[in-house]
Scaffold this active site. Structure first.
Site, PDB file in Angstrom:
ATOM      1  N   HIS A 249       6.899  40.491  10.231  1.00 40.69           N
ATOM      2  CA  HIS A 249       6.847  39.147  10.818  1.00 40.69           C
ATOM      3  C   HIS A 249       5.712  39.099  11.841  1.00 40.69           C
ATOM      4  O   HIS A 249       5.906  39.355  13.035  1.00 40.69           O
ATOM      5  CB  HIS A 249       8.191  38.827  11.481  1.00 40.69           C
ATOM      6  CG  HIS A 249       8.329  37.402  11.945  1.00 40.69           C
ATOM      7  ND1 HIS A 249       9.214  36.510  11.383  1.00 40.69           N
ATOM      8  CD2 HIS A 249       7.701  36.709  12.931  1.00 40.69           C
ATOM      9  CE1 HIS A 249       9.140  35.352  12.004  1.00 40.69           C
ATOM     10  NE2 HIS A 249       8.212  35.450  12.950  1.00 40.69           N
TER      11      HIS A 249
ATOM     12  N   HIS B 158       2.295  36.542  12.661  1.00 37.15           N
ATOM     13  CA  HIS B 158       1.435  35.403  12.367  1.00 37.15           C
ATOM     14  C   HIS B 158      -0.013  35.842  12.571  1.00 37.15           C
ATOM     15  O   HIS B 158      -0.354  36.358  13.641  1.00 37.15           O
ATOM     16  CB  HIS B 158       1.766  34.235  13.292  1.00 37.15           C
ATOM     17  CG  HIS B 158       3.155  33.712  13.103  1.00 37.15           C
ATOM     18  ND1 HIS B 158       3.460  32.690  12.233  1.00 37.15           N
ATOM     19  CD2 HIS B 158       4.332  34.089  13.659  1.00 37.15           C
ATOM     20  CE1 HIS B 158       4.754  32.442  12.266  1.00 37.15           C
ATOM     21  NE2 HIS B 158       5.308  33.286  13.124  1.00 37.15           N
TER      22      HIS B 158
ATOM     23  N   HIS C 200      11.902  30.835   8.925  1.00 34.30           N
ATOM     24  CA  HIS C 200      12.179  30.945  10.358  1.00 34.30           C
ATOM     25  C   HIS C 200      13.439  30.153  10.687  1.00 34.30           C
ATOM     26  O   HIS C 200      13.543  28.965  10.353  1.00 34.30           O
ATOM     27  CB  HIS C 200      11.027  30.348  11.171  1.00 34.30           C
ATOM     28  CG  HIS C 200       9.820  31.220  11.283  1.00 34.30           C
ATOM     29  ND1 HIS C 200       9.170  31.740  10.193  1.00 34.30           N
ATOM     30  CD2 HIS C 200       9.123  31.644  12.381  1.00 34.30           C
ATOM     31  CE1 HIS C 200       8.119  32.451  10.608  1.00 34.30           C
ATOM     32  NE2 HIS C 200       8.075  32.403  11.929  1.00 34.30           N
TER      33      HIS C 200
ATOM     34  N   GLU D 193      15.930  31.094  16.016  1.00 32.87           N
ATOM     35  CA  GLU D 193      15.174  31.434  17.223  1.00 32.87           C
ATOM     36  C   GLU D 193      15.487  30.407  18.301  1.00 32.87           C
ATOM     37  O   GLU D 193      15.782  30.757  19.441  1.00 32.87           O
ATOM     38  CB  GLU D 193      13.675  31.470  16.933  1.00 32.87           C
ATOM     39  CG  GLU D 193      12.836  31.835  18.145  1.00 32.87           C
ATOM     40  CD  GLU D 193      11.339  31.717  17.902  1.00 32.87           C
ATOM     41  OE1 GLU D 193      10.568  32.279  18.704  1.00 32.87           O
ATOM     42  OE2 GLU D 193      10.931  31.038  16.926  1.00 32.87           O
TER      43      GLU D 193
ATOM     44  N   ASP E  99       5.696  39.193  16.065  1.00 35.33           N
ATOM     45  CA  ASP E  99       5.543  37.742  16.025  1.00 35.33           C
ATOM     46  C   ASP E  99       4.102  37.317  16.340  1.00 35.33           C
ATOM     47  O   ASP E  99       3.318  37.052  15.446  1.00 35.33           O
ATOM     48  CB  ASP E  99       6.545  37.105  16.990  1.00 35.33           C
ATOM     49  CG  ASP E  99       6.885  35.657  16.665  1.00 35.33           C
ATOM     50  OD1 ASP E  99       6.502  35.178  15.594  1.00 35.33           O
ATOM     51  OD2 ASP E  99       7.567  35.025  17.497  1.00 35.33           O
ATOM     52  N   ASP E 100       3.765  37.222  17.623  1.00 37.37           N
ATOM     53  CA  ASP E 100       2.426  36.807  18.089  1.00 37.37           C
ATOM     54  C   ASP E 100       2.052  37.685  19.288  1.00 37.37           C
ATOM     55  O   ASP E 100       1.992  37.206  20.429  1.00 37.37           O
ATOM     56  CB  ASP E 100       2.435  35.332  18.509  1.00 37.37           C
ATOM     57  CG  ASP E 100       3.013  34.418  17.442  1.00 37.37           C
ATOM     58  OD1 ASP E 100       2.298  34.110  16.473  1.00 37.37           O
ATOM     59  OD2 ASP E 100       4.185  34.025  17.575  1.00 37.37           O
TER      60      ASP E 100
END
Length: 328
Positions: free
Chosen positions: A10, A12, A190, A193, A271-272
């Site tokens: 996961h 991005h 997604h 969250e 994630d980021d």
């Protein structure tokens, strides 16, 4: 922790952009992005929804296939430095050609060529998952799904949905997901969250994914936790991201260990990462510090991630060797 082999499901691609890369591209293109950076050079945002705006502003300087090649190289080199040997990254033709299939193919070629070069140098393999953007709406998702279906194959292996999960219902996007599924793409969504346990249940009921991005708010609903465990749904957990954004107030309150103890298949991703000031290595360190995870648990979690990866069996055998496993 930094050198131990890891799988990340996961990530991005734009969310992995180092701030220095984005600042440099902004200077090259004479784009003023000063408002999205802190004085120390990191990304600046107030909350998740402001983060989405900052993310899209940063992405605005990524304007050509060559820009995405540079981005891919920078992201994968950082991942490899933190021990990642296999990664699945979210891509969106919304940002790579505006949903035009011809333009998307040019971006995809540039990304793949860059990924292949980094793999040769650093033994990290990348595969792509196209995502539609939830807050862009279901109509915008249709050309994105067509791009996904048109380029599905050994490298483009999945389809998903990112963005603001409080907008609309997963079923609004059923056409796009059906299109992608018919092309042979594997499905992740997604949920859980920001939308609570109900958003996880809605994603499962309406889109039937085999993986859920995040999914951690499922802990609010014991029956849903049982369902995840019984059905073998894999959660792409991003604990460092969740703590930084305030989904959970601190590491001890994060439910990843409670979910794992209940039999849910959990994996670990960032994630980021540069937006949150984290790495895969720092997340592993925090999992050890706060939950006592040891080498055996990390090996089990990475085995789960390998089993859940959307790549083909031949690729899984290569990754298994990197993990020190005898077979996938």
């Amino acid at each position: 922790m930094k050198d131990s082999p890891k799988i990340e499901l996961h990530l991005h691609l734009e969310g992995g952009a180092p701030p220095a890369l984005i600042r440099g591209m902004a200077r090259e293109k004479s784009v003023d992005l000063s408002g999205i950076f802190r004085p120390d050079g990191g990304y600046a945002y107030r909350d998740f929804w402001h983060f989405l705006s900052v993310y899209e502003a940063a992405t605005s300087v990524l304007q050509t296939p060559e820009d995405y090649a540079r981005l891919t190289t920078a992201v994968l080199e950082e991942s490899a430095a933190n021990g990642v040997v296999y990664c699945e990254t979210f891509l969106s033709p919304d940002f790579c050609g505006g949903g035009d299939i011809g333009a998307w193919r040019e971006y995809l070629t540039a990304i793949r060529e860059a990924a292949d070069a980094v793999e040769r140098a650093h033994a990290i393999t990348l595969r792509g998952i196209i995502t539609c953007i939830r807050h862009f709406g279901p109509e915008r998702a249709r050309p994105i799904a067509r791009c996904a279906a048109d380029t599905a194959g050994d490298w483009l292996v999945g389809f998903g949905m990112a963005g603001d999960e409080l907008k609309g219902q997963p079923g609004d996007f059923r056409w796009a997901f059906d299109c992608a599924r018919e092309a042979g793409l594997r499905i992740t969504v997604h949920a859980g969250e920001w939308g609570g346990a109900a958003s996880v249940r809605a994603a499962l009921d309406q889109l039937a994914p085999e993986r859920i991005g995040h999914g951690v708010q499922a802990i609010e609903d014991p029956a849903l936790v049982d369902r995840l465990a019984e059905d073998g749904i894999v959660l792409e957990c991003c604990p460092g991201s969740n703590v930084v954004l305030g989904v959970f107030k601190d590491w001890p309150s994060h439910p990843i260990e409670r979910l794992r103890a209940r039999g849910v298949k959990v994996t670990v991703s960032t994630d980021d990462p540069p937006f949150f000031g984290i790495t895969m290595a720092s997340d592993y360190e925090n999992l050890t510090r706060h939950f006592g995870w040891d080498d055996a648990i990390f090996a089990d979690v990475n085995r789960t991630a390998l089993d859940a990866a959307f790549c083909d069996p031949a690729t899984k055998k290569i990754i298994a060797k990197r993990l020190g496993e005898t077979q996938a």
